[in-house]
Design an enzyme around this catalytic site. Structure first.
Site, short mmCIF file in Angstrom:
data_model
loop_
_atom_site.label_atom_id
_atom_site.label_comp_id
_atom_site.label_asym_id
_atom_site.label_seq_id
_atom_site.Cartn_x
_atom_site.Cartn_y
_atom_site.Cartn_z
N ASN A 210 -0.06 4.83 -10.45
CA ASN A 210 1.22 4.31 -9.46
C ASN A 210 2.01 3.78 -10.54
OD1 ASN A 210 0.61 1.51 -10.07
ND2 ASN A 210 -1.24 2.00 -8.85
N ASP A 279 -6.51 2.79 -4.57
CA ASP A 279 -7.51 2.87 -3.42
C ASP A 279 -8.38 3.81 -3.50
OD1 ASP A 279 -6.61 0.16 -2.31
OD2 ASP A 279 -5.04 1.48 -1.33
N LYS A 289 -10.36 20.37 -19.04
CA LYS A 289 -9.01 20.76 -18.50
C LYS A 289 -9.32 21.75 -17.46
CE LYS A 289 -4.16 21.71 -19.47
NZ LYS A 289 -3.64 22.40 -20.50
N PHE A 327 -1.86 -10.27 -4.12
CA PHE A 327 -0.33 -9.72 -4.01
C PHE A 327 -0.76 -8.52 -2.84
CE2 PHE A 327 2.51 -10.92 -7.09
CZ PHE A 327 1.95 -11.94 -7.78
N LYS A 341 -3.69 -9.20 5.07
CA LYS A 341 -4.56 -9.14 3.91
C LYS A 341 -5.02 -10.58 3.55
CE LYS A 341 -2.23 -4.95 2.40
NZ LYS A 341 -1.12 -4.25 1.48
N LYS A 345 -9.16 -10.69 3.28
CA LYS A 345 -9.76 -10.67 1.95
C LYS A 345 -10.05 -12.32 1.66
CE LYS A 345 -7.19 -6.46 0.43
NZ LYS A 345 -6.99 -5.68 -0.74
N1 CTP Z 1 -6.89 -4.90 -4.28
C1 CTP Z 1 -8.04 -4.62 -5.27
N2 CTP Z 1 -8.84 -3.57 -4.99
C2 CTP Z 1 -8.31 -2.57 -4.59
C3 CTP Z 1 -7.11 -2.57 -3.79
C4 CTP Z 1 -6.37 -3.83 -3.82
O1 CTP Z 1 -8.46 -5.79 -5.70
N3 CTP Z 1 -9.26 -1.40 -4.53
C5 CTP Z 1 -6.19 -6.11 -4.46
C6 CTP Z 1 -4.74 -5.94 -5.06
O2 CTP Z 1 -4.81 -6.28 -6.40
C7 CTP Z 1 -3.83 -7.22 -4.26
C8 CTP Z 1 -4.28 -6.92 -3.08
O3 CTP Z 1 -5.78 -6.32 -3.12
O4 CTP Z 1 -4.11 -8.39 -4.82
C9 CTP Z 1 -3.39 -5.92 -1.86
O5 CTP Z 1 -3.42 -4.92 -2.63
P1 CTP Z 1 -2.33 -3.59 -1.75
O6 CTP Z 1 -2.37 -2.44 -2.57
O7 CTP Z 1 -1.29 -4.34 -1.50
O8 CTP Z 1 -3.29 -3.44 -0.33
P2 CTP Z 1 -4.51 -2.86 -0.02
O9 CTP Z 1 -5.64 -3.84 0.20
O10 CTP Z 1 -4.76 -1.81 -1.13
O11 CTP Z 1 -4.15 -2.23 1.43
P3 CTP Z 1 -3.04 -1.14 1.73
O12 CTP Z 1 -3.35 0.00 0.69
O13 CTP Z 1 -3.30 -0.49 2.95
O14 CTP Z 1 -1.83 -1.76 1.83
#
Ligand code: CTP
Length: 405
Positions: A210, A279, A289, A327, A341, A345
């Site tokens: 990303n 995720d 490759k 975040f 969240k 969490k």
């Molecule tokens: N986070 C994490 N591990 C993951 C995904 C997210 O520790 N696999 C943490 C991020 O670092 C952030 C928080 O969870 O502090 C929220 O991440 P975000 O990407 O906003 O949300 P997600 O929990 O991934 O949910 P969604 O993708 O549905 O918005």
């Protein structure tokens, strides 16, 4: 408004070839809103012109003990009183010896002696002079007076010698200057911060990722350090340099990030998860490759562990654990998603930011966030630099620490 806005910095320049480098420091300080007044020793005036420093600082430059035009003004006393920080850079062996022995035989040494505020000394000299026991003892002496000394860098010097003695880089000096003005309210904390993106490999040349640049997480690491914390930064791939005084561990995938977080967990009293963790990852990573035409047109994925959720769960199980700050990067329903969240969490704070727009989110130097806490409080911050946003997040953390302890 940054920590440096309207601060009065007195910059003492001494006789070292590195004197030309601090011309840039003056410009950088003024860009950040400081008022800079320059004092130069007689030897410094041989290396760089007072006119240059006057033009860059926008103020008269002082070098003599007695102002010819108004001797009754006693410049050393007025200058010693009227500043927030005295920075001596470059500080020559001779000036360091003067400071150590309390000599007052030139304007700069007299100001230092007459000054009751903070003093930052940035040595620069030939490496043999620097390593000489006399210089080392003088440095130990001025440290014992409460002066802050920034170690010089190692490398090749103008005299051809190689070793310690090069004037420290501006970034280190900047961090030390900010430390002088930052509230020292994290000195008992060990902060663990994750930052940047993760990369989930498809094959040796491709990955899922990303656009996170790590700027927000790195700003949190630098500012926590300024506030006195011990800081460990676990960083995905970014183009950023580690902030001065911060221990950085570089990782690539979410699995590597999780492993490092778990390794560092026990020492941490505060964890901030600013990383944009993928995720999902490809169900399989190809060893070689994938050639054109060989790949299936869909890519099977599996879920990555949610590192923060796992930390929140652990904390539920054992009553006391580190403070958890997450975040939430959102493009819609920001507050609703942030609150969800925060609860799911099991966090103390969540920082909700809008990833749309050019002034906020990935790659921007500014951010506009809302901070939600577990008691339902909401703080909407204006558009600020990421460094200022980071300070406001630490202010919110400091309030929780003050309530808890
Ligand atoms: N986070 C994490 N591990 C993951 C995904 C997210 O520790 N696999 C943490 C991020 O670092 C952030 C928080 O969870 O502090 C929220 O991440 P975000 O990407 O906003 O949300 P997600 O929990 O991934 O949910 P969604 O993708 O549905 O918005």
């Amino acid at each position: 408004m940054s920590l440096l806005t309207d601060k009065k910095i007195l910059l003492g320049i001494t006789g070292s070839i590195a004197a030309y480098k601090v011309a840039d420091w003056v410009r950088a300080l003024r860009r950040e809103g400081c008022q800079v007044t320059v004092v130069m020793t007689e030897s410094a005036c041989r290396f760089i012109s007072p006119l240059t420093m006057a033009a860059l600082s926008g103020n008269p430059v002082y070098s003599g003990m007695f102002a010819a035009e108004a001797p009754e003004t006693i410049p050393h006393i007025n200058l010693a009183r009227d500043h927030d920080l005295l920075v001596i850079a470059p500080a020559s062996a001779q000036t360091i010896a003067r400071l150590a022995h309390g000599l007052a035989d030139n304007l700069l040494a007299t100001i230092a002696l007459a000054s009751s505020g903070p003093i930052l000394v940035c040595p620069a000299m030939n490496s043999i002079m620097f390593q000489h026991p006399a210089t080392q003892e003088n440095l130990a002496t001025i440290r014992s007076y409460g002066y802050r000394v920034l170690e010089p860098d190692c490398g090749k010097m103008a005299c051809g010698e190689e070793g310690p003695g090069r004037l420290t880089e501006w970034e280190n000096a900047r961090q030390a200057i900010l430390t002088t003005f930052a509230p020292q309210n994290l000195t008992d904390e060990h902060v663990l911060i994750t930052a940047g993106p993760t990369r989930e490999p498809i094959d040796p040349v491709r990955f899922l990722s990303n656009p996170s640049t790590g700027k927000m997480g790195y700003a949190l690491a630098a500012t926590a350090r300024q506030r006195g914390a011990t800081v460990t930064l676990i960083s995905g791939p970014t183009a950023l340099a580690a902030p001065p005084g911060v221990r950085r561990i570089q990782v690539s995938s979410a699995a590597e990030m999780q492993e490092q977080v778990m390794t560092c967990l026990d020492a941490a009293t505060i964890i901030v998860k600013a990383a944009a963790v993928s995720d999902y990852r490809p169900a399989e990573t190809q060893l070689h490759k994938v050639k054109k035409g060989q790949a299936a047109l869909s890519l099977p994925l599996v879920a990555n562990p949610d590192i923060l959720k796992e930390l929140g769960k652990r904390r539920q199980e054992s009553a006391k654990g580190p403070l958890l700050i997450g975040f939430a990067a959102e493009s819609r329903d920001h507050l609703k998603e942030g609150a969800r969240k925060l609860k799911e969490k099991n966090l103390d704070l969540i920082v909700v930011n809008d990833i749309g727009g050019t002034e906020t989110g990935f790659a921007a130097d500014t951010n506009r966030v809302t901070i939600l806490d577990r008691n339902g409080a909401q703080e909407d911050l204006p558009l600020l630099s990421k460094e200022e946003t980071a300070h406001r997040i630490w202010d919110a953390v400091a309030r929780i620490l003050a309530d808890d302890r």
